[in-house]
Design an enzyme around this catalytic site. Structure first.
Site, PDB file in Angstrom:
ATOM      1  N   ARG A   1       0.814  -1.205   0.000  1.00  0.00           N
ATOM      2  CA  ARG A   1       0.000   0.000   0.000  1.00  0.00           C
ATOM      3  C   ARG A   1       0.857   1.270   0.000  1.00  0.00           C
ATOM      4  O   ARG A   1       0.475   2.294  -0.581  1.00  0.00           O
ATOM      5  CB  ARG A   1      -0.911  -0.020   1.231  1.00  0.00           C
ATOM      6  CG  ARG A   1      -1.956   1.079   1.273  1.00  0.00           C
ATOM      7  CD  ARG A   1      -2.875   0.902   2.461  1.00  0.00           C
ATOM      8  NE  ARG A   1      -3.828   1.987   2.577  1.00  0.00           N
ATOM      9  CZ  ARG A   1      -4.185   2.554   3.719  1.00  0.00           C
ATOM     10  NH1 ARG A   1      -3.644   2.120   4.840  1.00  0.00           N
ATOM     11  NH2 ARG A   1      -5.059   3.519   3.742  1.00  0.00           N
TER      12      ARG A   1
ATOM     13  N   HIS B   1       0.295   4.705  -2.312  1.00  0.00           N
ATOM     14  CA  HIS B   1       0.075   6.028  -1.736  1.00  0.00           C
ATOM     15  C   HIS B   1       1.224   6.980  -2.048  1.00  0.00           C
ATOM     16  O   HIS B   1       1.042   8.190  -2.023  1.00  0.00           O
ATOM     17  CB  HIS B   1      -0.150   5.914  -0.225  1.00  0.00           C
ATOM     18  CG  HIS B   1      -1.521   5.444   0.134  1.00  0.00           C
ATOM     19  ND1 HIS B   1      -2.335   6.113   1.018  1.00  0.00           N
ATOM     20  CD2 HIS B   1      -2.243   4.372  -0.285  1.00  0.00           C
ATOM     21  CE1 HIS B   1      -3.493   5.476   1.136  1.00  0.00           C
ATOM     22  NE2 HIS B   1      -3.449   4.410   0.361  1.00  0.00           N
TER      23      HIS B   1
ATOM     24  N   ASN C   1      -3.924   8.850   5.007  1.00  0.00           N
ATOM     25  CA  ASN C   1      -2.749   8.179   5.552  1.00  0.00           C
ATOM     26  C   ASN C   1      -2.680   8.176   7.074  1.00  0.00           C
ATOM     27  O   ASN C   1      -2.090   7.266   7.663  1.00  0.00           O
ATOM     28  CB  ASN C   1      -1.469   8.838   5.020  1.00  0.00           C
ATOM     29  CG  ASN C   1      -1.375   8.810   3.505  1.00  0.00           C
ATOM     30  OD1 ASN C   1      -1.894   7.906   2.867  1.00  0.00           O
ATOM     31  ND2 ASN C   1      -0.714   9.807   2.936  1.00  0.00           N
TER      32      ASN C   1
ATOM     33  N   HIS D   1      -6.276  -5.484  -2.716  1.00  0.00           N
ATOM     34  CA  HIS D   1      -7.095  -5.683  -1.517  1.00  0.00           C
ATOM     35  C   HIS D   1      -7.377  -7.156  -1.258  1.00  0.00           C
ATOM     36  O   HIS D   1      -8.145  -7.492  -0.351  1.00  0.00           O
ATOM     37  CB  HIS D   1      -8.408  -4.910  -1.644  1.00  0.00           C
ATOM     38  CG  HIS D   1      -8.243  -3.437  -1.479  1.00  0.00           C
ATOM     39  ND1 HIS D   1      -9.277  -2.540  -1.661  1.00  0.00           N
ATOM     40  CD2 HIS D   1      -7.150  -2.682  -1.167  1.00  0.00           C
ATOM     41  CE1 HIS D   1      -8.835  -1.308  -1.456  1.00  0.00           C
ATOM     42  NE2 HIS D   1      -7.550  -1.365  -1.160  1.00  0.00           N
TER      43      HIS D   1
END
Length: 349
Positions: A83, A87, A115, A214
């Site tokens: 992840r 990001h 975040n 995911h």
């Protein structure tokens, strides 16, 4: 004693993989690069999977060793590190700006709403960077570490492998406001999700394939609680796209009041294994986040068909995930004399 699977994993990542799920696209240079620590002084203008072959050939082994230990201690860490790469790339490109702490001149992206109290794995990156600095000082960028760690996290979880184009440099500043604006929150409709990815040069295929990350990891109740009790904010009705039994299961984890930091798997059927179960769950109305379920229930035929295709064919999903990860990894990289190679990933040199 290392298990057979662990030994295979280390060997798998220590080589330029001979049988790739996906290759870097034709726009990449495949010439051998010496890396920034070679003293050659060359101004590299493109990414190459061979960038550190001479300047830090042990980079993959170091990353694999640290990551394997981290995941053994905390199985959730693979998803957390994967992840981080997402990001990072969605904010001013893949430049490791996500790793920077506050400074006198900028606010850390770690404090952005998507975040804050959510991202993890920074100490693992610190350990990898420290090991790499010992072996190859001022050579491997933090941005490239994030890209390599993402690939290793996938492989260690049973997912696809791919060649990682390398040669990114690190930014000298973070942009918290841009992080708030560009990282897609879990409440977006399919239409807004498509637009968010298009802003990054990613298409609908990339959206559905990358969402498949995911298949591992968890989410906090605060990320999806609205779906359970009041989807539209004032009607006290749950999201109708949620399968009812699953809705009740989620309510037992996330009460209407409190419990915002309780967690539940994004893919409850196989939360530690990188597979295509995520898509199968979506087909049954069991996507955890609103954005997950929107891929199938958001009235976009192309997205729905991609969900069906990946649910039916795991190999197809793996192949496209690898290609989309390579594509995402080339979002606005800093190259040549731009940026720097940070000695410590949390602050500029």
């Amino acid at each position: 004693m290392a298990t057979k699977m662990h030994l295979v994993f280390l060997a798998f990542l220590s080589l330029i993989p001979p049988f790739m799920v996906a290759q870097a696209d034709p726009g990449y240079s495949y010439g051998y690069g010496f890396g920034w620590g070679s003293g050659g002084g060359n101004d590299y203008s493109s990414l190459s999977p061979y960038f550190y072959d001479f300047s830090c050939p042990q980079a993959n082994n170091i990353i694999a060793s640290v990551l394997e230990n981290a995941v053994a201690q905390d199985p959730r860490m693979a998803a957390s590190l994967l992840r981080l790469h997402f990001h990072d790339c969605f904010v001013q490109g893949c430049d490791a700006s996500i790793l920077l702490d506050d400074s006198a001149t900028f606010v850390s992206e770690k404090k952005a709403k998507p975040n804050l109290n959510s991202l993890r794995g920074f100490t693992v990156i610190d350990e990898i960077k420290a090991r790499l600095e010992e072996a190859c000082p001022e050579t491997v960028s933090c941005a490239d570490i994030l890209a390599l760690v993402a690939r290793a996290a996938s492989v260690l979880s049973g997912g696809p492998n791919w060649e990682v184009p390398l040669g990114r440099r690190d930014s000298k500043a973070a942009n918290m406001l841009l992080a708030n604006a560009t990282i897609p929150p879990p409440i977006l409709t399919a239409q807004k999700l498509i637009a968010s990815f298009q802003q990054q040069g990613l298409d609908e295929v990339d959206l559905v394939a990358l969402s498949g990350a995911h298949t591992i990891g968890v989410a906090r109740c605060t990320s999806f609680k609205q779906r359970l009790y009041s989807q539209n904010g004032n009607n006290q009705q749950p999201d109708l796209s949620l399968e009812k039994a699953y809705l009740n299961e989620l309510k037992s984890v996330c009460p209407s009041s409190g419990g915002d930091n309780n967690i539940t798997p994004l893919d409850y059927a196989s939360p530690k294994t990188f597979d295509n179960t995520y898509y199968k769950l979506i087909l049954g109305g069991r996507g955890l986040l609103f954005t997950d379920q929107q891929l199938y229930s958001g009235n976009y035929a192309n997205l729905a068909q991609l969900v069906k295709s990946y649910a039916e064919d795991e190999g197809l999903f793996f192949d496209q995930f690898a290609k989309s990860m390579v594509k995402m990894g080339k979002i606005s990289p800093l190259l040549g004399s731009n940026g720097e190679v940070r000695k410590y990933c949390r602050r500029p040199n």
